[in-house]
Scaffold this motif. Structure first.
Motif, PDB file in Angstrom:
ATOM      1  N   HIS A   1      21.002   9.206 -15.550  1.00 16.71           N
ATOM      2  CA  HIS A   1      22.017   7.968 -15.404  1.00 16.71           C
ATOM      3  C   HIS A   1      23.062   8.335 -14.140  1.00 16.71           C
ATOM      4  O   HIS A   1      23.082   9.439 -13.693  1.00 16.71           O
ATOM      5  CB  HIS A   1      22.923   7.854 -16.590  1.00 16.71           C
ATOM      6  CG  HIS A   1      24.057   8.838 -16.885  1.00 16.71           C
ATOM      7  ND1 HIS A   1      23.518  10.083 -17.568  1.00 16.71           N
ATOM      8  CD2 HIS A   1      25.247   9.037 -16.394  1.00 16.71           C
ATOM      9  CE1 HIS A   1      24.841  10.776 -17.457  1.00 16.71           C
ATOM     10  NE2 HIS A   1      25.705  10.232 -16.795  1.00 16.71           N
TER      11      HIS A   1
ATOM     12  N   ASP B   1      27.229   7.647 -12.903  1.00 14.02           N
ATOM     13  CA  ASP B   1      28.435   7.357 -13.361  1.00 14.02           C
ATOM     14  C   ASP B   1      29.096   6.366 -12.357  1.00 14.02           C
ATOM     15  O   ASP B   1      29.490   6.352 -11.668  1.00 14.02           O
ATOM     16  CB  ASP B   1      29.426   8.380 -13.484  1.00 14.02           C
ATOM     17  CG  ASP B   1      29.223   9.443 -14.436  1.00 14.02           C
ATOM     18  OD1 ASP B   1      28.071   9.746 -14.841  1.00 14.02           O
ATOM     19  OD2 ASP B   1      30.137  10.071 -14.907  1.00 14.02           O
TER      20      ASP B   1
ATOM     21  N   HIS C   1      21.958  12.125 -12.966  1.00  7.65           N
ATOM     22  CA  HIS C   1      22.309  13.615 -13.639  1.00  7.65           C
ATOM     23  C   HIS C   1      22.053  13.064 -15.206  1.00  7.65           C
ATOM     24  O   HIS C   1      22.015  12.138 -15.642  1.00  7.65           O
ATOM     25  CB  HIS C   1      23.507  14.013 -13.412  1.00  7.65           C
ATOM     26  CG  HIS C   1      24.739  13.266 -13.682  1.00  7.65           C
ATOM     27  ND1 HIS C   1      25.246  12.320 -13.011  1.00  7.65           N
ATOM     28  CD2 HIS C   1      25.447  13.177 -14.989  1.00  7.65           C
ATOM     29  CE1 HIS C   1      26.167  11.504 -13.523  1.00  7.65           C
ATOM     30  NE2 HIS C   1      26.332  12.056 -14.689  1.00  7.65           N
TER      31      HIS C   1
ATOM     32  N   ARG D   1      38.050  11.151 -15.465  1.00  8.01           N
ATOM     33  CA  ARG D   1      37.741  10.262 -14.434  1.00  8.01           C
ATOM     34  C   ARG D   1      39.153   9.349 -14.025  1.00  8.01           C
ATOM     35  O   ARG D   1      39.756   8.892 -15.080  1.00  8.01           O
ATOM     36  CB  ARG D   1      36.950   9.171 -14.775  1.00  8.01           C
ATOM     37  CG  ARG D   1      35.420   9.770 -15.040  1.00  8.01           C
ATOM     38  CD  ARG D   1      34.418   8.567 -15.562  1.00  8.01           C
ATOM     39  NE  ARG D   1      33.032   9.012 -15.771  1.00  8.01           N
ATOM     40  CZ  ARG D   1      32.524   9.617 -16.785  1.00  8.01           C
ATOM     41  NH1 ARG D   1      33.667   9.518 -17.712  1.00  8.01           N
ATOM     42  NH2 ARG D   1      31.534   9.836 -16.805  1.00  8.01           N
TER      43      ARG D   1
HETATM   44 FE    FE Z   1      27.676  11.346 -16.361  1.00  7.11          FE
END
Ligand code: FE
Ligand code: MD6
Length: 209
Positions: A126, A128, A182, A206
Motif C-alpha cells: 500500500h 500511505d 510497502h 504522522r
Molecule cells: Fe504504511
C-alpha cells in the motif's frame, strides 16, 4: 531512549529511499514504549478494520493522538474517535520522544497508528496517502516479532526489495519515498518475547493536517 547517549540517530541503512535505523531503541526503551502502548490499547481497544472492499483486515488496530486511521465500506480516512465513540488517547511521551529525536524539524505528529500482528497477520502492499499533507515523513517503530517488510517505488507494479524488521527498528519514509509502496508479507511468530502473548506491534506516526 534511542541507542546513542547523545540522542543522535546513527547512520541509517537506505533501501529504495526508506531510511532504516536498526536497533534504534535499546531493549529498555522498547519495554517502556510497549508498556505505554498497552495502556493506549486498554483505553482504546484493538479492532479489525473492514477494507472498502468488505474484507476484514488480518491486522488489528487502534490509534493515539488527535486523529486515528479508520477504514470501512466508506473508505480509508482519519477520524477523531475510536469506534466506541470516545476520543483517542494521547500519544505517550515515550513515543513523542522518538519522533523528536529523528524528526526534530517536523511539527508534532497528530496520529500514532498502532498495528497488532498476531500469527498469520499481514499487510498488503500500500501507499500511505490518506493524509492531507505529504510534506512530512512517516516514522515507524517495530516492537516484538520480526516482520518481512517489502519496499517498492511509487508505481504499483514496480520492483521491490525486502528486509526483516526487528524489535527496536525505526523506519522513516519521507521525500521521494513518502508515497512509495510497502507492506508486510509475514511475521516470524515467536521470534521475540517482548509482547505478552506474542506477536508484533508496529507504530506509525504522522502529521495528518
Ligand atoms: Fe504504511
Ligand atoms: C508495518 N508499516 O511495519 C507497516 N507505513 O507493520 C507501514 O505501513 C509503514 O513501516 C509508513 C511508513 C513506514 C511503515
Amino acid at each position: 531512549m534511542v541507542n546513542k547517549t547523545e540522542k543522535i540517530p546513527g547512520k541509517p541503512l537506505c533501501v529504495a529511499g526508506f531510511r532504516i535505523f536498526r536497533g534504534a531503541l535499546v531493549p529498555r526503551a522498547q519495554s517502556r514504549v510497549l508498556g505505554d502502548i498497552l495502556q493506549v490499547i486498554e483505553q482504546a481497544p484493538l479492532f479489525s478494520p473492514m477494507t472498502p472492499y468488505g474484507r476484514k483486515m488480518s491486522v488489528r488496530m487502534t490509534s493515539a493522538g488527535r486523529l486515528g486511521w479508520y477504514s470501512d465500506r466508506s473508505g480509508y480516512r482519519y477520524v477523531d474517535r475510536h469506534p466506541s465513540g470516545t476520543s483517542w488517547p494521547s500519544i505517550p511521551d515515550s513515543v513523542l520522544e522518538i519522533w523528536q529525536v529523528f524528526l526534530p524539524d517536523a511539527p508534532q505528529p497528530e496520529s500514532c497508528l498502532v498495528n497488532y500482528y498476531g500469527e498469520g497477520a499481514r499487510m498488503g502492499l500500500h501507499q500511505d496517502r490518506d493524509e492531507g499533507d505529504f510534506s512530512f515523513p512517516v516514522l515507524s517503530v517495530s516492537l516484538g516479532d520480526d516482520a518481512l517488510f517489502r519496499m517498492g517505488g511509487t508505481a504499483r507494479r514496480g520492483k521491490t526489495s525486502s528486509i526483516w524488521l526487528k524489535s527496536g527498528d525505526v523506519v522513516v519514509i519521507g521525500g521521494a519515498a513518502r508515497l512509495a509502496y510497502h507492506g508486510i508479507d509475514r511475521i516470524r511468530s515467536g521470534s521475540s518475547s517482548l509482547v505478552p502473548g506474542g506477536g508484533r506491534v508496529n507504530l506509525t506516526l504522522r502529521v495528518v493536517r
